[in-house]
Write a protein that holds these residues in place. Structure first.
Motif, short mmCIF file in Angstrom:
data_model
loop_
_atom_site.label_atom_id
_atom_site.label_comp_id
_atom_site.label_asym_id
_atom_site.label_seq_id
_atom_site.Cartn_x
_atom_site.Cartn_y
_atom_site.Cartn_z
N GLN A 382 33.65 53.49 30.91
CA GLN A 382 32.15 53.02 31.80
C GLN A 382 32.21 52.22 31.93
OE1 GLN A 382 29.24 52.42 28.69
NE2 GLN A 382 28.28 54.05 29.63
N SER A 383 33.61 51.15 31.69
CA SER A 383 32.82 49.34 32.37
C SER A 383 34.40 49.70 34.06
CB SER A 383 33.62 48.51 31.22
OG SER A 383 35.11 48.87 31.22
N LEU A 384 34.38 50.56 33.46
CA LEU A 384 35.18 50.12 34.97
C LEU A 384 34.65 51.37 36.04
CD1 LEU A 384 39.33 50.60 34.04
CD2 LEU A 384 37.81 48.59 35.12
N GLY A 385 33.43 51.53 35.97
CA GLY A 385 32.81 52.93 36.16
C GLY A 385 33.88 54.58 36.78
N GLN A 386 34.41 54.93 35.41
CA GLN A 386 35.00 55.73 35.42
C GLN A 386 34.74 56.79 34.49
OE1 GLN A 386 36.52 56.50 37.94
NE2 GLN A 386 37.65 54.64 38.65
N LEU A 440 47.34 47.84 32.58
CA LEU A 440 45.84 47.94 32.55
C LEU A 440 45.23 46.08 33.19
CD1 LEU A 440 45.64 50.13 29.37
CD2 LEU A 440 44.98 51.06 31.82
N ALA A 441 45.96 45.45 32.22
CA ALA A 441 45.18 44.24 32.49
C ALA A 441 45.43 43.52 34.03
CB ALA A 441 45.66 43.02 31.50
N SER A 442 46.52 44.35 34.76
CA SER A 442 47.05 43.32 35.68
C SER A 442 45.87 44.51 36.58
CB SER A 442 48.34 43.34 36.21
OG SER A 442 48.86 45.28 36.20
N GLY A 523 32.86 46.20 34.76
CA GLY A 523 33.57 45.21 35.13
C GLY A 523 34.83 45.06 34.48
N ARG A 524 36.33 44.87 35.25
CA ARG A 524 37.29 43.89 34.77
C ARG A 524 36.99 43.57 33.90
NH1 ARG A 524 41.74 43.34 38.47
NH2 ARG A 524 42.88 42.69 35.98
N ASP A 525 36.21 42.77 33.78
CA ASP A 525 36.08 41.48 32.53
C ASP A 525 35.70 41.74 31.25
OD1 ASP A 525 36.77 39.92 34.55
OD2 ASP A 525 34.84 38.81 34.90
N CYS A 526 35.32 43.29 31.48
CA CYS A 526 34.55 43.90 29.64
C CYS A 526 36.11 43.75 28.98
CB CYS A 526 34.25 45.05 29.99
SG CYS A 526 32.81 45.33 31.08
N TYR A 527 37.54 44.33 29.27
CA TYR A 527 38.66 44.15 28.46
C TYR A 527 39.56 43.25 29.17
CZ TYR A 527 36.31 47.83 25.39
OH TYR A 527 35.72 48.63 24.58
N PHE A 528 39.36 43.06 29.70
CA PHE A 528 41.28 42.72 30.28
C PHE A 528 41.43 41.40 29.62
CE2 PHE A 528 42.90 38.03 32.15
CZ PHE A 528 43.75 38.86 32.95
N LEU A 529 40.61 40.45 28.69
CA LEU A 529 41.25 39.46 27.65
C LEU A 529 42.00 40.59 26.31
CD1 LEU A 529 38.76 36.20 27.29
CD2 LEU A 529 41.23 36.63 28.68
N THR A 530 41.37 41.62 26.30
CA THR A 530 41.91 42.42 25.26
C THR A 530 43.07 43.65 25.59
OG1 THR A 530 39.36 42.78 24.56
CG2 THR A 530 40.83 44.39 23.98
N PHE A 531 42.94 43.11 25.99
CA PHE A 531 44.47 44.04 26.78
C PHE A 531 45.58 43.55 27.09
CE2 PHE A 531 41.88 47.68 29.58
CZ PHE A 531 42.16 48.04 28.81
N VAL A 532 45.34 41.61 27.49
CA VAL A 532 46.19 40.74 28.04
C VAL A 532 46.70 40.22 26.25
CG1 VAL A 532 46.72 38.17 28.11
CG2 VAL A 532 45.66 39.27 29.47
#
Length: 571
Positions: A382-386, A440-442, A523-532
């Motif tokens: 959902q956060s990535l618009g998918q 996924l983070a990249s 947006g990507r920021d929703c899970y970016f830090l989580t993936f890192v």
């Protein structure tokens, strides 16, 4: 011979049970709707996912129930717990009833506990009816637990591909129906009969055939599991998946016709009982006796670099060479090193073992991350618009989890050609999770999301299926029930910690000024830090598994050496 046929009927029944009771894997398909109806935050939604996993903490209760009640009553108790747990949630999400958050939490807990009870029933059936090929039976049946989400997606598309609330109703009803279907084989369990000398090899061939059918099933679900062109096509595809699950019923007939097949096909290659603990306990006892005798006569010490090892081929020597790069690393690997496989570890001894905690960390930072990822898959898409791709992603995770579970039987089939400690396979299995999380983070593209989901499903599926065998090999087959339940306490802990971390990051980037109680982040920021963060933690799990492999490879190699020696003596 009739008894032999009935035991294969029981195996098919356990496949059915496992295939339709992995109901926790479709949580992400309806989690957004549940969040909206309850008007809760992402953190509170995470607690509901934790509640489902928390059922594993009470998994020991199923073993206790089996001490006092017959197997079929435990099976139906599990079905009723799931019926109530998911059924009440369905009534809530459809606004038929309204319940406070704490009661919904308890329903999730009850539903999660039902899965543990189902798993215990299947483990007991496999161990009772396939004592000589336990690991093959376990890995095959546990594999089908990974396709549950794909099967439920097919059923959802075939009935009403509009309302995701249907998943909860299916989760409540289908396991109960399957329990009735599996009742007759369970009630007609054959008495345990000793296998003839070549019986283990013949059963191994049967398992090979079943694994081929399982691969066909997985490919079918991967290709068609999320097709939603129209209801008629979806019903045909669902019917095809049911047909593939029914197909193994032909196996009892093959039991009578297998002589021709064995003489004409099986003679061209060699399949033996697995060299691991769950396959043949007699091999373990011989191994223990030989290890004890050599220790007393030759002063054998596992940690001595100059020990003379016999009956080891040149290809095997690479697995037992020491790494002498430094005393610190040497002490890490050799201190309190495991002496032999299959040594029983009661609770107090288990908790004092460095190998157990290395194993615990590897599981906690590997397979558990994969499970939490699947719980958050709906919000990630959902956060990535998918959002429209959620069911496809769930099917993708489910299918590759299934393939990963099937691959966990690889050591048993290729041992004669290539021997590698199962803890080494664990290290290999953890690597895709690390790669996927940094991928996924990249990138936030759909292709990266699909590739990452597939890799995480493959990795976590292997770990889930191989864990029972690894636990029994390292810490004793007789203590596996207690020890494995202690190991999987990392799942609810990880679900809480990782899920809470993801929820905090999600809410910190949610849309400001939202008027709804249920905030949404895009947006990507929703899970970016989580993936890192998850990726960094998975590196820790990978490093822990490498150390575990280096510490246990001698014990595995010694066991394989003793197995080869004993087979030469008794052949």
């Amino acid at each position: 011979m009739a008894g032999q046929s009935r035991k294969w009927m029981i195996l098919v029944a356990t496949i059915w049970i496992q295939a339709f009771t992995g109901t926790n894997f479709d949580f992400s398909t309806y989690s957004s709707d549940l969040k909206s109806v309850l008007g809760i935050s992402q953190v509170q939604l995470n607690y509901l996912a934790v509640a489902s996993d928390l059922g594993k903490v009470f998994g020991w209760s199923s073993g206790l129930a089996l001490l006092y009640f017959p197997l079929w009553t435990v099976l139906f108790a599990a079905a009723m717990m799931g019926f109530v747990g998911y059924g009440v949630q369905w009534l809530v999400i459809t606004n038929v009833i309204s319940l406070p958050y704490i009661l919904v939490f308890l329903c999730c807990l009850l539903a999660g506990l039902s899965i543990c009870w189902f798993n215990t029933v299947c483990f007991v059936l496999c161990i009772r009816n396939f004592p000589a090929n336990r690991s093959l039976a376990l890995s095959l049946t546990v594999s089908f637990n990974g396709v549950s989400a794909a099967l439920y997606t097919l059923a959802y598309n075939a009935i009403n591909p509009i309302s995701t609330q249907l998943y909860l109703l299916l989760n409540a009803l289908i396991p109960l129906i399957v329990s009735f279907a599996a009742l007759i084989p369970i009630l007609r369990q054959p008495p345990l009969e000793p296998l003839p000398p070549d019986g283990v090899r013949r059963d191994s061939l049967m398992f090979l055939l079943l694994n081929i059918l399982a691969v066909l099933n997985g490919v079918y679900l991967l290709l068609f599991g999320s097709k939603t062109s129209d209801v008629t096509s979806a019903r045909l595809l669902f019917g095809g998946s049911i047909l593939l699950l029914i197909l193994p019923l032909c196996l009892p007939g093959l039991v009578y016709a297998r002589n021709w097949y064995l003489h004409n096909v099986h003679s061209s290659f060699r399949l033996e009982g697995s060299g691991f603990i769950l396959v043949d306990v007699d091999d373990l006892e011989i191994h223990k006796g030989m290890a004890t005798r050599e220790a007393s006569l030759d002063g054998y010490q596992l940690l001595n670099d100059d020990v003379v090892q016999t009956s080891i081929t040149p290809d095997q020597k690479s697995f037992i060479e020491d790494d002498n790069n430094g005393s610190c690393c040497r002490n890490l690997i050799t201190r309190n090193q495991l002496g032999m496989l299959g040594e029983e570890h009661p609770l107090y001894l288990l908790l004092c073992r460095s190998d157990f905690w290395l194993y615990y960390i590897a599981y906690f930072c590997g397979g558990t991350i994969g499970l939490v990822y699947s719980n958050n898959l709906g919000q990630i898409a959902q956060s990535l618009g998918q959002s429209s791709e959620t069911t496809t992603l769930v099917t993708l995770y489910s299918s590759f989890s299934f393939f990963g579970r099937l691959l966990s039987a690889t050591p048993d089939y290729i041992r004669a050609k290539f021997y590698f400690a199962r803890t080494g396979w664990l290290t290999v299995a953890l690597l895709p999770t690390t790669v996927a999380l940094f991928l996924l983070a990249s990138s936030g593209s759909l292709s990266a999301l699909q590739a990452g989901t597939a890799l995480i499903g493959l990795s976590s599926g292997f770990i889930f299926a191989a864990a029972v065998s690894i636990t029994s090999e390292l810490f004793g087959p007789n203590s596996v029930g207690v020890n494995h339940n202690i190991l999987i306490t990392n799942i609810p802990i990880g679900s809480l910690v990782y899920g809470f971390l993801a929820a905090l990051v999600y809410e910190s980037h949610s849309m400001a000024g939202s008027k709804t109680e249920s905030v949404i982040c895009m947006g990507r920021d929703c899970y970016f830090l989580t993936f890192v963060w998850w990726g960094c933690l998975s590196v820790i799990g990978l490093a822990s598994s490498v150390v575990l492999f280096l510490r246990t490879r001698r014990a595995y190699q010694r066991f394989e050496q003793d197995r080869i020696t004993s087979s030469m003596l008794y052949s």
